[in-house]
Scaffold this active site. Structure first.
Site, PDB file in Angstrom:
ATOM      1  N   PHE A  93       0.820  -1.224   0.000  1.00 61.57           N
ATOM      2  CA  PHE A  93       0.000   0.000   0.000  1.00 61.57           C
ATOM      3  C   PHE A  93       0.850   1.269   0.000  1.00 61.57           C
ATOM      4  CE2 PHE A  93      -3.111  -2.744   2.637  1.00 61.57           C
ATOM      5  CZ  PHE A  93      -3.502  -3.407   1.489  1.00 61.57           C
ATOM      6  N   LYS A 179     -27.570  -1.105  10.286  1.00 66.19           N
ATOM      7  CA  LYS A 179     -28.442  -2.147  10.847  1.00 66.19           C
ATOM      8  C   LYS A 179     -29.899  -1.839  10.524  1.00 66.19           C
ATOM      9  CE  LYS A 179     -25.364  -3.498  14.639  1.00 66.19           C
ATOM     10  NZ  LYS A 179     -25.047  -4.915  14.530  1.00 66.19           N
ATOM     11  N   ASP A 232     -13.966   2.487  21.679  1.00 60.90           N
ATOM     12  CA  ASP A 232     -14.352   1.427  20.741  1.00 60.90           C
ATOM     13  C   ASP A 232     -15.857   1.420  20.452  1.00 60.90           C
ATOM     14  OD1 ASP A 232     -13.644  -0.899  19.179  1.00 60.90           O
ATOM     15  OD2 ASP A 232     -14.590  -2.142  20.718  1.00 60.90           O
ATOM     16  N   HIS A 237     -20.633   4.026  17.919  1.00 60.86           N
ATOM     17  CA  HIS A 237     -21.945   3.378  17.804  1.00 60.86           C
ATOM     18  C   HIS A 237     -22.996   3.980  18.747  1.00 60.86           C
ATOM     19  CE1 HIS A 237     -19.564   0.729  15.499  1.00 60.86           C
ATOM     20  NE2 HIS A 237     -19.170  -0.072  16.452  1.00 60.86           N
ATOM     21  N   LYS A 337     -18.242  -5.659  27.393  1.00 59.13           N
ATOM     22  CA  LYS A 337     -17.890  -7.003  26.922  1.00 59.13           C
ATOM     23  C   LYS A 337     -18.208  -7.988  28.060  1.00 59.13           C
ATOM     24  CE  LYS A 337     -15.477  -5.209  23.387  1.00 59.13           C
ATOM     25  NZ  LYS A 337     -16.285  -4.840  22.227  1.00 59.13           N
ATOM     26  N   LYS A 342     -25.878 -11.135  24.284  1.00 53.29           N
ATOM     27  CA  LYS A 342     -25.682 -10.093  23.270  1.00 53.29           C
ATOM     28  C   LYS A 342     -27.012  -9.378  23.119  1.00 53.29           C
ATOM     29  CE  LYS A 342     -23.904  -9.247  18.627  1.00 53.29           C
ATOM     30  NZ  LYS A 342     -22.854  -8.291  18.950  1.00 53.29           N
TER      31      LYS A 342
HETATM   32  C1  BG6 Z   1     -17.003  -2.964  16.616  1.00 54.04           C
HETATM   33  C2  BG6 Z   1     -16.118  -2.979  17.831  1.00 54.04           C
HETATM   34  O1  BG6 Z   1     -17.047  -1.666  16.063  1.00 54.04           O
HETATM   35  O2  BG6 Z   1     -18.322  -3.367  16.984  1.00 54.04           O
HETATM   36  C3  BG6 Z   1     -16.097  -4.363  18.460  1.00 54.04           C
HETATM   37  O3  BG6 Z   1     -14.780  -2.609  17.461  1.00 54.04           O
HETATM   38  C4  BG6 Z   1     -17.517  -4.843  18.728  1.00 54.04           C
HETATM   39  O4  BG6 Z   1     -15.350  -4.355  19.665  1.00 54.04           O
HETATM   40  C5  BG6 Z   1     -18.397  -4.684  17.499  1.00 54.04           C
HETATM   41  O5  BG6 Z   1     -17.433  -6.200  19.105  1.00 54.04           O
HETATM   42  C6  BG6 Z   1     -19.854  -4.956  17.836  1.00 54.04           C
HETATM   43  O6  BG6 Z   1     -20.616  -4.985  16.673  1.00 54.04           O
HETATM   44  P1  BG6 Z   1     -21.994  -5.798  16.614  1.00 54.04           P
HETATM   45  O7  BG6 Z   1     -22.571  -5.466  15.283  1.00 54.04           O
HETATM   46  O8  BG6 Z   1     -21.645  -7.244  16.761  1.00 54.04           O
HETATM   47  O9  BG6 Z   1     -22.821  -5.313  17.762  1.00 54.04           O
END
Ligand code: BG6
Length: 489
Positions: A93, A179, A232, A237, A337, A342
């Protein structure tokens, strides 16, 4: 037959042998192809710097595709067509020479999409080399997160890209925006008049946003430890979700109208400083515990861990938005985490009725809630109070759902992965679902000040057992305001 028409392009994936590309991006491209959403003339170019033959790497990509796409979706004809579009090129790259070979594979009349699934440190060099090869004028660049680790470093990356690409051709990914339910949130808010009149401090008492993950660090300790859960997950998000809930209605569905509104929310976020560092935010780090009944190690005992690390794997906080609409309405954010399950969901808690006439002991469950579930079981449900049925029940109240469960309602439709939608929108040249430079900068400004506060206070993360909902103080964070996390009562 697809209802959307997509123009042909050359799609060049930088970092094609990395985890993200193999696990998410190639499967997403395959699904688009299977759904007839790739134009017949679209070509896919896998670019990586790993040694080895092209054939060997194409086989790796195919093997991962077979592993990450559901068996029922692996149709031989679609797979054959997909692999027929795909070629591999070895590319360093950082060296301009290889980009001439790339240019030869990208027909001049088609747009080039350059997806950077690489470290942000090389984004600038890739852009410069695309420019030197005469490709910049017809290229859209797609930038993966993390873009920097604070305001200053994110500016450096964005400025390096901006030397060669105008903002209108820069697509910054936050995969949460792709999503299905997040999309639906926009429809729910702005295609129904029902909610908008209630969407403010007159009717809403507070909002909860939870993004919990069952997994731990999954072999990413080195990366994660430099970031932590605030950088993160919250910086991108969760703040994006908060913006979509809190923003004013945009005047049109264009990318900039939506992004202008999101920026106003970010600018209105009250900084968390002083006493707020101990009362409005909680950092946690998981210790050994259980996941699905099996013992799992703590964060400091994971492979390659540094046992002294004070990086947080959990954050809960109370965010306040300083404007008319949201004055006095806290937004409680929680993400971690190694949680019990989930779960990503937003809960909008509406205020109690102004005058309460039912039995006092039932009072706690009163109050409508709008629950927007991103995963698992995507859906929207509005909890309303009704009366228990039966002569013997008197005026006993019951909170029940008016429910829209996407997979039950549209059983035949597969819910697409976020990356499928995002890749499709890049190919269509639509920036609605991508993050603008100033959004990233305001989000960093807010997070940087919080991180600086932690650092100055020498704040250490509170331990929580793997498989739990986080440190006890995250419960105190919300009970202090006379409330509870949804599901806790
Ligand atoms: C990512 C993070 O942006 O999103 C990760 O870097 C995390 O740490 C992931 O696990 C979660 O994404 P999802 O779509 O599985 O909720």
């Amino acid at each position: 037959m697809a209802a959307i028409s997509v123009e042909p392009c050359t799609f060049a994936l930088f970092g094609a042998l990395g985890d993200l590309a193999l696990r998410k991006l190639f499967p997403a491209l395959y699904q688009l192809d299977r759904a007839n959403l790739l134009h017949a003339d679209t070509r896919l170019l896998a670019l990586a710097r790993e040694p080895g033959s092209a054939q060997e790497h194409l086989t790796t990509i195919e093997n991962h595709l077979r592993r990450h796409v559901a068996d029922a979706d692996l149709e031989p004809a679609a797979l054959g067509r997909f692999l027929g579009r795909l070629s591999y090129q070895h590319l360093d790259f950082l060296q301009p020479e290889g980009y001439l070979a790339l240019a030869e594979q990208a027909p001049a009349e088609l747009p080039l999409i350059a997806y950077f699934a690489t470290a942000a440190a090389v984004y600038g060099a890739i852009c410069e080399n695309l420019d030197k090869a005469g490709l910049a004028g017809r290229t859209r660049v797609v930038l993966e997160k993390p873009i920097g680790h604070d305001l200053e470093s994110s500016r450096r990356v964005n400025d390096a890209v901006a030397r060669f690409f105008p903002e209108s051709r820069v697509y910054r990914i936050d995969h949460y925006l792709g999503k299905e339910t997040v999309q639906n949130l926009i429809a729910l808010r702005f295609a129904n008049s029902l909610f908008e009149t209630q969407w403010n401090q007159n009717s809403i008492s507070h909002v909860e946003i939870t993004v919990a993950e069952k997994v731990g660090i999954e072999g990413r300790w080195g990366y994660f430890d430099k970031a932590g859960q605030l950088r993160d997950m919250i910086q991108n998000h969760l703040l994006q979700l908060l913006c979509l809930i809190a923003m004013d209605p945009p005047s049109e569905l264009s990318a900039d109208s939506i992004r202008d509104e999101k920026v106003k929310v970010l600018k209105a976020l009250a900084p968390i400083t002083g006493d707020g560092l101990s009362t409005r935010v909680v950092r946690g780090q998981y210790i050994a515990g259980y996941s699905d009944g099996k013992p799992v190690p703590g964060y400091l005992e994971e492979d390659n861990a540094n046992a002294q690390s004070d990086t947080e794997t959990f954050v809960a906080l109370r965010a306040d938005i300083r404007n008319w609409r949201w004055s006095g309405v806290p937004f409680y954010l929680r993400t971690g985490k190694r949680m019990p399950q989930k779960l990503s969901q937003i809960v909008i808690h509406f205020k109690e009725t102004p005058h309460y006439i039912f039995a006092p002991e039932q009072r706690l469950q009163v109050g409508n809630k709008l629950i927007i579930r991103l995963q698992p079981d995507e859906g929207i449900s509005l909890r309303v109070m009704t009366k228990e049925q039966g002569l013997d029940k008197g005026m006993q109240l019951r909170s029940g759902p008016l429910q829209l469960n996407f997979s039950d309602t549209w059983r035949t439709a597969r819910i697409p992965d976020a990356y499928e939608r995002l890749l499709l929108e890049v190919m269509r040249g639509n920036q609605n679902l991508f993050v603008r430079k100033d959004e990233i900068e305001y989000a960093w400004t807010w997070c940087d000040q919080l991180i600086a506060g932690w650092r100055n206070a020498g704040d250490a993360p509170k331990p929580y057992a793997a498989g739990s909902w986080g440190p006890m103080s995250s419960i105190a964070l919300i009970t202090r305001d006379g409330r509870a996390w949804y599901g806790d009562i």
